[in-house]
Design an enzyme around this catalytic site. Structure first.
Site, PDB file in Angstrom:
ATOM      1  N   GLU A   2       9.102 -12.409  -5.153  1.00 16.45           N
ATOM      2  CA  GLU A   2       8.400 -13.484  -5.872  1.00 16.45           C
ATOM      3  C   GLU A   2       9.023 -13.846  -7.215  1.00 16.45           C
ATOM      4  OE1 GLU A   2       4.295 -12.186  -5.959  1.00 16.45           O
ATOM      5  OE2 GLU A   2       4.257 -11.864  -3.804  1.00 16.45           O
ATOM      6  N   GLU A   9       4.818 -11.080   5.826  1.00 21.16           N
ATOM      7  CA  GLU A   9       3.449 -10.732   5.407  1.00 21.16           C
ATOM      8  C   GLU A   9       2.463 -11.690   6.060  1.00 21.16           C
ATOM      9  OE1 GLU A   9       3.078 -10.362   1.127  1.00 21.16           O
ATOM     10  OE2 GLU A   9       5.017  -9.387   0.936  1.00 21.16           O
TER      11      GLU A   9
HETATM   12  O1  G3I Z   1      -5.068   2.518  -5.700  1.00 17.70           O
HETATM   13  C1  G3I Z   1      -6.127   2.011  -6.518  1.00 17.70           C
HETATM   14  C2  G3I Z   1      -7.312   2.907  -6.460  1.00 17.70           C
HETATM   15  O2  G3I Z   1      -6.957   4.154  -7.016  1.00 17.70           O
HETATM   16  C3  G3I Z   1      -8.479   2.260  -7.218  1.00 17.70           C
HETATM   17  O3  G3I Z   1      -9.622   3.050  -7.066  1.00 17.70           O
HETATM   18  C4  G3I Z   1      -8.765   0.852  -6.682  1.00 17.70           C
HETATM   19  C5  G3I Z   1      -9.842   0.145  -7.493  1.00 17.70           C
HETATM   20  O4  G3I Z   1      -9.781  -1.253  -7.274  1.00 17.70           O
HETATM   21  O5  G3I Z   1      -7.593   0.093  -6.776  1.00 17.70           O
HETATM   22  C6  G3I Z   1      -6.513   0.630  -6.003  1.00 17.70           C
HETATM   23  O6  G3I Z   1      -5.398  -0.210  -6.159  1.00 17.70           O
HETATM   24  C7  G3I Z   1      -5.448  -1.436  -5.461  1.00 17.70           C
HETATM   25  C8  G3I Z   1      -4.269  -1.441  -4.481  1.00 17.70           C
HETATM   26  O7  G3I Z   1      -4.191  -2.697  -3.866  1.00 17.70           O
HETATM   27  C9  G3I Z   1      -4.401  -0.380  -3.398  1.00 17.70           C
HETATM   28  O8  G3I Z   1      -5.545  -0.593  -2.649  1.00 17.70           O
HETATM   29  C10 G3I Z   1      -5.310  -2.552  -6.476  1.00 17.70           C
HETATM   30  O9  G3I Z   1      -6.463  -2.631  -7.268  1.00 17.70           O
HETATM   31  C11 G3I Z   1      -5.121  -3.874  -5.756  1.00 17.70           C
HETATM   32  O10 G3I Z   1      -4.806  -4.891  -6.710  1.00 17.70           O
HETATM   33  C12 G3I Z   1      -3.934  -3.742  -4.797  1.00 17.70           C
HETATM   34  O11 G3I Z   1      -3.814  -4.975  -4.125  1.00 17.70           O
HETATM   35  C13 G3I Z   1      -2.607  -5.144  -3.411  1.00 17.70           C
HETATM   36  C14 G3I Z   1      -1.832  -6.317  -4.020  1.00 17.70           C
HETATM   37  O12 G3I Z   1      -0.687  -6.595  -3.231  1.00 17.70           O
HETATM   38  C15 G3I Z   1      -1.331  -6.008  -5.408  1.00 17.70           C
HETATM   39  O13 G3I Z   1      -0.404  -4.958  -5.359  1.00 17.70           O
HETATM   40  C16 G3I Z   1      -2.960  -5.441  -1.973  1.00 17.70           C
HETATM   41  O14 G3I Z   1      -3.527  -4.257  -1.381  1.00 17.70           O
HETATM   42  C17 G3I Z   1      -1.698  -5.834  -1.206  1.00 17.70           C
HETATM   43  O15 G3I Z   1      -2.056  -6.288   0.075  1.00 17.70           O
HETATM   44  C18 G3I Z   1      -0.998  -6.977  -1.935  1.00 17.70           C
HETATM   45  O16 G3I Z   1       0.209  -7.259  -1.237  1.00 17.70           O
HETATM   46  C19 G3I Z   1       0.981  -8.340  -1.765  1.00 17.70           C
HETATM   47  C20 G3I Z   1       2.438  -8.011  -1.532  1.00 17.70           C
HETATM   48  O17 G3I Z   1       2.758  -6.761  -2.090  1.00 17.70           O
HETATM   49  C21 G3I Z   1       3.344  -9.118  -2.103  1.00 17.70           C
HETATM   50  N1  G3I Z   1       2.969 -10.423  -1.595  1.00 17.70           N
HETATM   51  C22 G3I Z   1       1.556 -10.776  -1.698  1.00 17.70           C
HETATM   52  C23 G3I Z   1       0.708  -9.688  -1.059  1.00 17.70           C
HETATM   53  C24 G3I Z   1      -0.731 -10.055  -1.016  1.00 17.70           C
HETATM   54  O18 G3I Z   1      -1.209 -10.137  -2.331  1.00 17.70           O
END
Ligand code: G3I
Length: 377
Positions: A158, A263
């Site tokens: 990105e 994705e």
């Molecule tokens: O791991 C922590 C956990 O310890 C905590 O209790 C919890 C509370 O909200 O959060 C957890 O982290 C979350 C993580 O996913 C794991 O579940 C984050 O808040 C959350 O923001 C994160 O979201 C991910 C997001 O990327 C940001 O990294 C999504 O699962 C994931 O599907 C998404 O994937 C992205 C790709 O990497 C790049 N392209 C877009 C795509 C969709 O957004």
């Protein structure tokens, strides 16, 4: 009799409905064999063994995997000098045990990268050389650990804004435009045989597509070791059109790189805002009108989703010479990121398997597209 009862007991133990035996279903990976790999993004519960049901679906259906979160900088390298390889090691072991093409996601991104990466010990902004060294060490350590085992890396994620210009990230501001080339060079140095990708969303949009074409052309002209471009594929029911997607794949493939859909999911819920990309920093408050199907997807919408998936897979099949992999962003609707973005707590239906692990009409439609092509051969 025993031969029927035993598998039934196993299904019930896994939490799968009795008619959803993954062994009996046709599989996506077989249906598209010889065309492209079909993959899924996995969260940790799948490869650590705590979600046996989804693990069975993955083993039966997919031949490529991507880690949804565990290889992002904040997870694998949370503090200076401290790497946490526990979950990534389990992810790679799962892929190897099941003979899957293993993808690494992602090395250089502006999200999920801790603030300290861009600062010195006193909290002052880092200079170019120091940040390049930090990037180099991270890539050398993470890619180096899985050398020869992780076969392809989303090296830069990105880097483009929706208007096609380079996104103003700390990477760009501190290092300058060549941070992208450097990331690819460092990854190539760490594992010369790994495929190296640029990965982004909204590529079928004209302005972003032009920006991506310019970027890839420049990297190729400079001899930067880039193998492929990932179209993330976070799509809607009405966007992008099959024609725009088709044209974008053609335009990128012409540059001499592999194309992959990295994705894939299709959002059937009402838009919470005008924006149609996948910027994870956006969030909107939950309101009932934004969550119209809390108790199940009406059949009419289910059928529309199936048709939409079939239309997209027809485009992918047409480009099978250029597309090496199509990966879904998740396994079942239950664990999709779209239940929490851009509105937290919605009930979303973007994938091919429902909350009970059952194949949806969209699954049948995707299989049918592959079979139609086989019959036409
Ligand atoms: O791991 C922590 C956990 O310890 C905590 O209790 C919890 C509370 O909200 O959060 C957890 O982290 C979350 C993580 O996913 C794991 O579940 C984050 O808040 C959350 O923001 C994160 O979201 C991910 C997001 O990327 C940001 O990294 C999504 O699962 C994931 O599907 C998404 O994937 C992205 C790709 O990497 C790049 N392209 C877009 C795509 C969709 O957004």
């Amino acid at each position: 009799m025993r031969s029927i009862i035993v598998p039934l007991i196993i299904l019930v133990a896994l939490g799968l409905p009795a008619d959803a035996d993954p062994q009996q279903q046709p599989s996506l990976k077989d249906a598209y064999k010889g065309r492209f790999l079909v993959g899924a993004a996995l969260n940790a519960s799948v490869f650590t063994g705590s979600d046996a049901r989804d693990a069975e679906i993955v083993k039966a259906q997919f031949n490529a995997i991507t880690p949804e979160n565990v290889l992002k900088w904040e997870k694998v390298h949370p503090e200076p000098g401290r790497y946490d390889f526990d979950l990534p090691d389990q992810y790679v072991a799962f892929g190897e045990k099941n003979h899957m093409f293993i993808v690494g996601h992602t090395l250089v991104w502006h999200q999920q990268t801790p603030k300290w990466v861009f600062e010195d010990a006193k909290g002052n902004p880092l200079g170019r050389d120091a940040l390049l060294k930090r990037m180099h060490d991270h890539i050398a350590t993470v890619v180096g650990r899985y050398k020869g085992r992780i076969k392809g890396w989303d090296v830069v994620n990105e880097a483009l804004d929706d208007d096609g210009t380079l996104r103003q990230t700390p990477w760009l501001k501190i290092i300058g435009e060549d941070y992208i080339a450097k990331a690819f060079e460092f990854a190539h140095e760490a594992d010369p045989k790994a495929e190296l990708y640029y990965n982004d969303y909204s590529l079928p949009n004209k302005a972003k597509l032009h920006g991506a074409i310019e970027l890839i052309r420049k990297l190729k002209a400079e001899g930067v070791p880039i193998t492929g471009v990932g179209f993330q594929g976070h799509y809607k029911m009405d966007w992008p059109s099959a024609d725009d997607l088709d044209a974008a794949i053609t335009a990128i493939a012409k540059l001499g790189v592999k194309v992959m859909i990295t994705e894939l999911d299709i959002d059937v819920l009402p838009p919470a805002m005008q924006y149609r990309g996948a910027d994870v920093s956006l969030n909107v408050k939950l309101q009932p009108q934004l969550n119209p199907y809390p108790n199940g997807l009406p059949d009419s919408v289910q059928q529309k989703l199936a048709k939409r998936y079939a239309d997209l897979f027809r485009v992918f099949l047409k480009h099978r010479e250029d597309i090496s992999r199509v990966t879904f962003w998740g396994v079942t609707d239950a664990s999709s990121w779209l239940n929490n973005w851009p509105v937290k707590g919605r009930t979303s239906y973007p994938l091919l398997f429902d909350r009970d692990g059952r194949a949806k009409p969209a699954f049948d439609a995707v299989i049918k597209v592959a079979r139609g092509a086989s019959a036409a051969k």
